[in-house]
Scaffold this active site. Sequence first.
Site, PDB file in Angstrom:
ATOM      1  CE1 TYR A 141      15.149 -28.227 -16.610  1.00 14.73           C
ATOM      2  CE2 TYR A 141      13.227 -29.450 -15.892  1.00 14.73           C
ATOM      3  CZ  TYR A 141      13.912 -28.268 -15.995  1.00 14.73           C
ATOM      4  OH  TYR A 141      13.363 -27.127 -15.466  1.00 14.73           O
ATOM      5  CE  LYS A 191      26.302 -17.696 -21.794  1.00 21.70           C
ATOM      6  NZ  LYS A 191      26.095 -16.269 -21.471  1.00 21.70           N
ATOM      7  CG  ASP A 223      23.717 -13.613 -21.591  1.00 17.64           C
ATOM      8  OD1 ASP A 223      23.398 -13.927 -22.759  1.00 17.64           O
ATOM      9  OD2 ASP A 223      24.886 -13.308 -21.277  1.00 17.64           O
ATOM     10  CG  ASP A 247      11.836 -24.185 -15.739  1.00 22.47           C
ATOM     11  OD1 ASP A 247      10.598 -24.149 -15.627  1.00 22.47           O
ATOM     12  OD2 ASP A 247      12.611 -24.230 -14.764  1.00 22.47           O
ATOM     13  CG  ASP A 251       8.334 -19.380 -14.076  1.00 19.73           C
ATOM     14  OD1 ASP A 251       7.642 -20.196 -14.730  1.00 19.73           O
ATOM     15  OD2 ASP A 251       8.485 -19.461 -12.842  1.00 19.73           O
TER      16      ASP A 251
END
Length: 360
Positions: A141, A191, A223, A247, A251
């Site tokens: 970000y 990752k 993943d 983020d 959700d």
Amino acid sequence: MTHKVLLLPGDGIGPEIAAQAKRLLQACKEAGLDIDVEEGLVGGSAYDVHGEPLPAETLDKARAARAILLGAVGGPKWDKIEDLAKRPEKGLLGLRKNLGLFGNLRPAMLYPQLASASSLKPELVAGLDIMIVRELTGGIYFGQPRGIEERDGERVGFNTYVYSESEIERIGRVAFEMAQKRHKKLCSVDKANVLEVTILWREVMERLAPEYPDVELSHMYVDNAAMQLVRAPKQFDVVVTGNMFGDILSDAAAMLTGSIGMLPSASLNESGQGMYEPCHGSAPDIAGQNVANPLAMMLSVAMMLRYSLGENAMAERIEAAVGKVLDDGLRTADIASESMQTIGTDAMGDAVLAAFAQQA
Ligand SMILES: NC(=O)c1ccc[n+]([C@@H]2O[C@H](COP(=O)([O-])OP(=O)(O)OC[C@H]3O[C@@H](n4cnc5c(N)ncnc54)[C@H](O)[C@@H]3O)[C@@H](O)[C@H]2O)c1
Ligand SMILES: CC(C)[C@H](C(=O)O)[C@@H](O)C(=O)O
Ligand SMILES: [Mg+2]
């Protein structure tokens, strides 16, 4: 001591849900909480007045406040602003960065009354209680360089995914301490099979682990974590991850609880100053219709009382009031199962306030 709180309604459904939080703050005041609530502009509504999403005046007020309550920012009206720095979302990111709010707590907790509103089978989510700890002021970000530029006759977009050891260590400590207060399981999501930055992330988490011998640390690729969240979400207690993975995963976790309209969040800096906001956005598709669920916002008030103001009893009173309203079968459209009557934003606010008054 008077607690200074800054309320930033923002855009879209932001003002509608912030109005309910404001009434709740007034009720807390009447119940003895010593707070001083100021208001300010952020996001698109600030851009419309000042030409920028985070006016200096708002930032000054935010710096002076112990806690900030933010509705939501953004919407199609401002998506066409060419200068990315002027977009509403930059107001939110600017607040996070300027106040150093690196520790983002996103609890995904299923109220038992809402088991049938979840998109997963009730047995998979009954008793769900996950805490996602998301790093909020670093990662892709904010990494430099970033931009869109012309290279070899075509445009190229690029961002930089970067974390320093100290940034990883401080969010790691927040997560280990959170796990110590909960069920002592911490899953670090990365990752590390592909990205160097998360190889370092994993190393730092491993290095911290011996300092928290009562916490069981595990690692998972992002993943797989996304898959496990919808396969068997109850395996998680505390999850720690970087800004972008957090983020996305938060959700997904939100939906397990029935609706994103139920999830509050806290963003804290080293001194316990915090910003509190629902995990959802400005929901332009339902803005202005009095149908948005105000509970994530009202539960954000509870988180603020707990994490920045040290008012645990009052926080519990709000959470109990929300539980009571759900027990009574009151639902906004997003959390209603078939055949249930639904109520609007204001009526949900009324119900929480009435239940809050009864808890006295
Ligand atoms: N913290 C924030 O301010 C924040 C967070 C996410 C997105 N955004 C911004 O919000 C705008 C819309 O983004 P989006 O559509 O991807 O995400 P969103 O969270 O605003 O909406 C996604 C879906 O969830 C529903 N929803 C969200 N909150 C709800 C609530 N309280 N009650 C009932 N339903 C609710 C919406 O109606 C929509 O169908 C964009 O401009 C985005 O940048 C802001
Ligand atoms: C609006 C956007 C900048 C923000 C984010 O990506 O952090 C939002 O999605 C969130 O989850 O708070
Ligand atoms: Mg988000």
